[in-house]
Design an enzyme around this catalytic site. Structure first.
Site, PDB file in Angstrom:
ATOM      1  N   ASP A   1       0.800  -1.222   0.000  1.00  0.00           N
ATOM      2  CA  ASP A   1       0.000   0.000   0.000  1.00  0.00           C
ATOM      3  C   ASP A   1       0.839   1.282   0.000  1.00  0.00           C
ATOM      4  O   ASP A   1       0.421   2.311   0.531  1.00  0.00           O
ATOM      5  CB  ASP A   1      -0.961   0.024   1.213  1.00  0.00           C
ATOM      6  CG  ASP A   1      -1.901  -1.170   1.209  1.00  0.00           C
ATOM      7  OD1 ASP A   1      -2.233  -1.637   0.109  1.00  0.00           O
ATOM      8  OD2 ASP A   1      -2.306  -1.618   2.297  1.00  0.00           O
TER       9      ASP A   1
ATOM     10  N   LYS B   1       1.900   2.156  -5.021  1.00  0.00           N
ATOM     11  CA  LYS B   1       2.461   1.594  -6.265  1.00  0.00           C
ATOM     12  C   LYS B   1       1.525   1.849  -7.449  1.00  0.00           C
ATOM     13  O   LYS B   1       1.969   2.175  -8.540  1.00  0.00           O
ATOM     14  CB  LYS B   1       2.675   0.069  -6.125  1.00  0.00           C
ATOM     15  CG  LYS B   1       3.644  -0.320  -5.031  1.00  0.00           C
ATOM     16  CD  LYS B   1       3.733  -1.826  -4.882  1.00  0.00           C
ATOM     17  CE  LYS B   1       2.482  -2.472  -4.314  1.00  0.00           C
ATOM     18  NZ  LYS B   1       2.136  -2.083  -2.946  1.00  0.00           N
TER      19      LYS B   1
ATOM     20  N   GLY C   1      -4.541  -4.358  -3.802  1.00  0.00           N
ATOM     21  CA  GLY C   1      -5.515  -3.322  -4.136  1.00  0.00           C
ATOM     22  C   GLY C   1      -4.716  -2.100  -4.532  1.00  0.00           C
ATOM     23  O   GLY C   1      -4.077  -1.477  -3.696  1.00  0.00           O
ATOM     24  N   HIS C   2      -4.682  -1.808  -5.828  1.00  0.00           N
ATOM     25  CA  HIS C   2      -3.879  -0.696  -6.331  1.00  0.00           C
ATOM     26  C   HIS C   2      -4.801   0.426  -6.784  1.00  0.00           C
ATOM     27  O   HIS C   2      -5.583   0.257  -7.712  1.00  0.00           O
ATOM     28  CB  HIS C   2      -2.988  -1.177  -7.488  1.00  0.00           C
ATOM     29  CG  HIS C   2      -1.978  -2.211  -7.070  1.00  0.00           C
ATOM     30  ND1 HIS C   2      -1.161  -2.870  -7.938  1.00  0.00           N
ATOM     31  CD2 HIS C   2      -1.650  -2.689  -5.841  1.00  0.00           C
ATOM     32  CE1 HIS C   2      -0.383  -3.706  -7.273  1.00  0.00           C
ATOM     33  NE2 HIS C   2      -0.666  -3.621  -6.001  1.00  0.00           N
TER      34      HIS C   2
ATOM     35  N   GLN D   1       2.040  -6.135  -3.146  1.00  0.00           N
ATOM     36  CA  GLN D   1       2.481  -6.249  -1.764  1.00  0.00           C
ATOM     37  C   GLN D   1       3.768  -5.428  -1.564  1.00  0.00           C
ATOM     38  O   GLN D   1       3.920  -4.425  -2.225  1.00  0.00           O
ATOM     39  CB  GLN D   1       2.685  -7.720  -1.358  1.00  0.00           C
ATOM     40  CG  GLN D   1       1.391  -8.513  -1.204  1.00  0.00           C
ATOM     41  CD  GLN D   1       0.745  -8.934  -2.501  1.00  0.00           C
ATOM     42  OE1 GLN D   1       1.387  -9.545  -3.346  1.00  0.00           O
ATOM     43  NE2 GLN D   1      -0.520  -8.620  -2.684  1.00  0.00           N
TER      44      GLN D   1
ATOM     45  N   GLY E   1     -10.843  -3.022   3.597  1.00  0.00           N
ATOM     46  CA  GLY E   1     -11.378  -1.898   4.371  1.00  0.00           C
ATOM     47  C   GLY E   1     -10.831  -1.834   5.795  1.00  0.00           C
ATOM     48  O   GLY E   1     -11.221  -0.973   6.582  1.00  0.00           O
TER      49      GLY E   1
HETATM   50  P1  GDP Z   1      -0.734   0.259  -3.537  1.00  0.00           P
HETATM   51  O1  GDP Z   1      -1.310  -1.011  -3.061  1.00  0.00           O
HETATM   52  O2  GDP Z   1       0.739   0.371  -3.272  1.00  0.00           O
HETATM   53  O3  GDP Z   1      -1.059   0.558  -4.971  1.00  0.00           O
HETATM   54  O4  GDP Z   1      -1.402   1.420  -2.670  1.00  0.00           O
HETATM   55  P2  GDP Z   1      -2.974   1.563  -2.319  1.00  0.00           P
HETATM   56  O5  GDP Z   1      -3.687   2.031  -3.516  1.00  0.00           O
HETATM   57  O6  GDP Z   1      -3.479   0.340  -1.651  1.00  0.00           O
HETATM   58  O7  GDP Z   1      -2.911   2.650  -1.184  1.00  0.00           O
HETATM   59  C1  GDP Z   1      -2.363   3.913  -1.403  1.00  0.00           C
HETATM   60  C2  GDP Z   1      -3.454   4.965  -1.094  1.00  0.00           C
HETATM   61  O8  GDP Z   1      -2.842   6.237  -0.998  1.00  0.00           O
HETATM   62  C3  GDP Z   1      -4.487   5.090  -2.193  1.00  0.00           C
HETATM   63  O9  GDP Z   1      -5.717   5.433  -1.605  1.00  0.00           O
HETATM   64  C4  GDP Z   1      -3.961   6.228  -3.057  1.00  0.00           C
HETATM   65  O10 GDP Z   1      -4.991   6.918  -3.754  1.00  0.00           O
HETATM   66  C5  GDP Z   1      -3.340   7.109  -2.013  1.00  0.00           C
HETATM   67  N1  GDP Z   1      -2.165   7.889  -2.442  1.00  0.00           N
HETATM   68  C6  GDP Z   1      -1.178   7.534  -3.305  1.00  0.00           C
HETATM   69  N2  GDP Z   1      -0.222   8.491  -3.336  1.00  0.00           N
HETATM   70  C7  GDP Z   1      -0.619   9.466  -2.477  1.00  0.00           C
HETATM   71  C8  GDP Z   1      -0.047  10.693  -2.039  1.00  0.00           C
HETATM   72  O11 GDP Z   1       1.047  11.094  -2.442  1.00  0.00           O
HETATM   73  N3  GDP Z   1      -0.750  11.415  -1.111  1.00  0.00           N
HETATM   74  C9  GDP Z   1      -1.952  10.996  -0.625  1.00  0.00           C
HETATM   75  N4  GDP Z   1      -2.559  11.753   0.276  1.00  0.00           N
HETATM   76  N5  GDP Z   1      -2.519   9.845  -1.011  1.00  0.00           N
HETATM   77  C10 GDP Z   1      -1.853   9.073  -1.918  1.00  0.00           C
HETATM   78  P1  IMO Z   2      -0.854  -4.222  -2.205  1.00  0.00           P
HETATM   79  O1  IMO Z   2      -0.393  -4.795  -3.526  1.00  0.00           O
HETATM   80  C1  IMO Z   2      -0.943  -4.537   2.144  1.00  0.00           C
HETATM   81  C2  IMO Z   2      -1.007  -8.573   3.843  1.00  0.00           C
HETATM   82  C3  IMO Z   2      -2.267  -9.019   4.555  1.00  0.00           C
HETATM   83  C4  IMO Z   2      -1.679  -9.978   5.583  1.00  0.00           C
HETATM   84  C5  IMO Z   2      -0.552 -10.650   4.813  1.00  0.00           C
HETATM   85  C6  IMO Z   2      -0.913 -11.996   4.211  1.00  0.00           C
HETATM   86  O2  IMO Z   2      -2.157  -3.526  -2.281  1.00  0.00           O
HETATM   87  O3  IMO Z   2       0.229  -3.416  -1.584  1.00  0.00           O
HETATM   88  P2  IMO Z   2      -2.448 -12.740   2.161  1.00  0.00           P
HETATM   89  O4  IMO Z   2      -3.907 -12.551   1.904  1.00  0.00           O
HETATM   90  O5  IMO Z   2      -1.571 -12.182   1.095  1.00  0.00           O
HETATM   91  O6  IMO Z   2      -2.087 -14.171   2.467  1.00  0.00           O
HETATM   92  O7  IMO Z   2      -2.157 -11.919   3.530  1.00  0.00           O
HETATM   93  O8  IMO Z   2      -0.198  -9.758   3.768  1.00  0.00           O
HETATM   94  N1  IMO Z   2      -1.204  -8.103   2.464  1.00  0.00           N
HETATM   95  C7  IMO Z   2      -1.145  -6.810   2.099  1.00  0.00           C
HETATM   96  N2  IMO Z   2      -0.985  -5.697   2.842  1.00  0.00           N
HETATM   97  N3  IMO Z   2      -1.013  -4.443   0.805  1.00  0.00           N
HETATM   98  C8  IMO Z   2      -1.156  -5.551   0.053  1.00  0.00           C
HETATM   99  O9  IMO Z   2      -1.130  -5.517  -1.312  1.00  0.00           O
HETATM  100  C9  IMO Z   2      -1.262  -6.808   0.687  1.00  0.00           C
HETATM  101  N4  IMO Z   2      -1.421  -8.083   0.261  1.00  0.00           N
HETATM  102  C10 IMO Z   2      -1.361  -8.854   1.348  1.00  0.00           C
HETATM  103  O10 IMO Z   2      -2.919  -7.935   5.167  1.00  0.00           O
HETATM  104  O11 IMO Z   2      -1.084  -9.251   6.636  1.00  0.00           O
HETATM  105 MG    MG Z   3      -2.869  -1.683  -1.831  1.00  0.00          MG
END
Ligand code: GDP
Ligand code: IMO
Ligand code: MG
Length: 438
Positions: A15, A18, A42-43, A226, A304
């Site tokens: 998270d 990426k 979840g990207h 991840q 969530g």
């Molecule tokens: P990922 O799994 O690495 O793709 O990241 P996620 O999408 O799960 O979580 C990143 C969250 O931060 C998302 O809700 C993005 O919209 C948000 N986000 C990404 N870059 C920024 C930033 O520079 N500032 C803020 N405030 N939010 C960001």
């Molecule tokens: P993105 O790509 C954050 C965490 C889960 C749990 C552990 C193992 O959005 O960054 P799993 O279901 O993979 O066997 O769970 O890894 N986890 C993540 N945490 N971002 C993710 O993906 C994750 N994918 C798995 O919360 O702790």
């Molecule tokens: Mg994510």
């Protein structure tokens, strides 16, 4: 000469943002390929205020000229895949032309979720806090040479036999160990055989596709899921996911060899978050954590669940840069720190009274870490409108300079908001990417 390829991955526990960064950079790549994980990812991508959350499909698909590939290292749940592509079709994305799926990717079946749900809540088992998507059990079957690949899913006879045998075994185990209600193999076969037909047009030998693209001089980005600390080998085991999230995973997870990897770009938040169980040395237990959670909207994109928040951990970042051979860093969510008067940054660890700079392998060591903090001064003004490095307040520049000096990699980009245009690209990084593409 370097291939026109780049691996983009998470430096922390996932998270890191990426999705946003892959979206920004995919404008200058012909192909984007996912190499690990499944729909546990979840990207989030926000384009002009419109939000897309991608789980299995690489974020590059949102650019009409970009070819998207789901590599062999991914575990693919056919039902989740169909749901996701239907949503993308509704949004006007031409997935049918742009997307290809590896014939060698492993398939997540219903019993993988059943076993995981039962095991996670069973007494005496180590709870990981997984996303309950069947990821771990699917990778278990892959390693046990007991899995079903996409190519096998398309073969009706093989699928039928596999489901019958697997259901016999998994139903027996799940009932004996966890008292789980057995799954019906006949219904399962019907469901998966129907899904296979919808999946069939996407399936190809993606290793050949990717290597051919590189031979033809096209540029390829490898999208990680991840993060480094969730990697099965290098993460905070056993509180990890079951795949190779680190740079090495890009080669095994796509069939493109290490000599064809052009550069490695790691995405790090300006602080740290983690979802699920497991050690987290710089976790914040006071009100400051709530500030980061609120400003950063730190709730999981998939489940969530609230994300645990902590201060930037430089030993962790150095470790991640070592494991990945990181050349460039992208620092995201700098804006989340905008309000703070002082910002603690972890510069070292103390374990049992001894200072160390290395990441301990054992969980007990990780849990007993006392982070050593340096206090940096906050800038207390908004960075959300900054579009160039010079627009940033001096104290924010100092924070970034400190991070770069202590982490053994160069900062190439900075993100100060979730939208595509809230991104600062540093001139040296732009030049390096241009050279890579030349
Ligand atoms: P990922 O799994 O690495 O793709 O990241 P996620 O999408 O799960 O979580 C990143 C969250 O931060 C998302 O809700 C993005 O919209 C948000 N986000 C990404 N870059 C920024 C930033 O520079 N500032 C803020 N405030 N939010 C960001
Ligand atoms: P993105 O790509 C954050 C965490 C889960 C749990 C552990 C193992 O959005 O960054 P799993 O279901 O993979 O066997 O769970 O890894 N986890 C993540 N945490 N971002 C993710 O993906 C994750 N994918 C798995 O919360 O702790
Ligand atoms: Mg994510």
């Amino acid at each position: 000469m370097r291939a026109k390829t780049a691996i983009i991955l998470g430096a922390q526990w996932g998270d890191e943002g990426k999705g946003k960064i892959v979206d920004v950079l995919s404008g200058s790549f012909d192909v984007v390929a996912r190499y690990a994980g499944g729909h546990n990812a979840g990207h989030t991508v926000i384009i002009g205020g419109k939000k897309f959350i991608l789980q299995l499909v690489p974020c590059g698909v949102l650019r009409p000229d970009c070819q998207a590939v789901i590599g062999n290292g991914v575990v693919l749940d056919p039902m989740a895949f169909l749901k996701e592509i239907n949503k993308l079709r509704d949004l006007g994305v031409d997935v049918d032309t742009q997307l290809k799926v590896s014939n060698r990717a492993q398939v997540i079946l219903e019993y993988h979720r059943m076993i995981e749900l039962a095991a996670e809540s069973a007494p005496g088992r180590q709870k990981i806090g997984t996303t309950s998507r069947g990821i771990g059990p699917a990778y278990e079957d892959k390693s046990a040479r007991n899995g079903l690949r996409v190519v096998d899913l398309l073969n009706k006879d093989l699928l039928k036999t596999h489901i019958e045998n697997a259901c016999r075994e998994k139903n027996t185990i799940a009932q004996a160990l966890f008292g789980t209600h057995p799954l019906d193999p006949a219904k399962m076969y019907d469901d998966y055989a129907a899904a296979a037909e919808q999946l069939r047009p996407f399936v190809t030998d993606t290793a050949s596709l990717l290597n051919r693209a590189i031979d033809e001089g096209k540029s390829v980005m490898f999208e990680g899921a991840q993060g480094t600390m969730l990697d099965i080998d290098h993460g905070t085991y056993p509180f990890v996911t079951s795949s190779s999230a680190t740079a090495g995973g890009a080669t095994t997870g796509t069939g493109v060899g290490p000599t064809r990897m052009g550069t490695v770009i790691a995405v790090t938040k300006a602080y740290v978050t983690r979802v699920g169980e497991g050690p987290f040395p710089t976790e914040i237990h006071d009100d400051a954590g709530a500030v980061l959670q609120r400003r950063g909207a730190e709730f999981g994109a998939v489940t969530g669940r609230p994300r645990r928040c902590g201060w930037l951990d430089l030993p962790l970042l150095r470790y991640s840069n070592m494991i990945n051979g990181t050349e460039w860093l992208v620092v995201t969510k700098l804006d989340v720190l905008d309000e703070l008067a002082t910002i603690p940054v972890c510069v070292g660890y103390e374990i049992d009274g001894k200072r160390t700079d290395t990441m301990p392998a054992d969980v007990r060591g990780l849990e007993s870490i006392k982070p050593i903090y340096t206090m940096l001064q906050g800038w207390q003004q908004s960075t959300e409108q900054a579009r160039s490095y010079d627009d940033l307040p001096q104290l924010a520049k100092d924070y970034l300079y400190f991070l770069e000096q202590e982490s053994n990699a160069r900062i190439g980009m900075i993100s100060t908001g979730p939208d595509r245009d809230q991104t600062i690209e540093l001139p040296a990084f732009r030049t390096a990417l241009r050279t890579l593409h030349a």
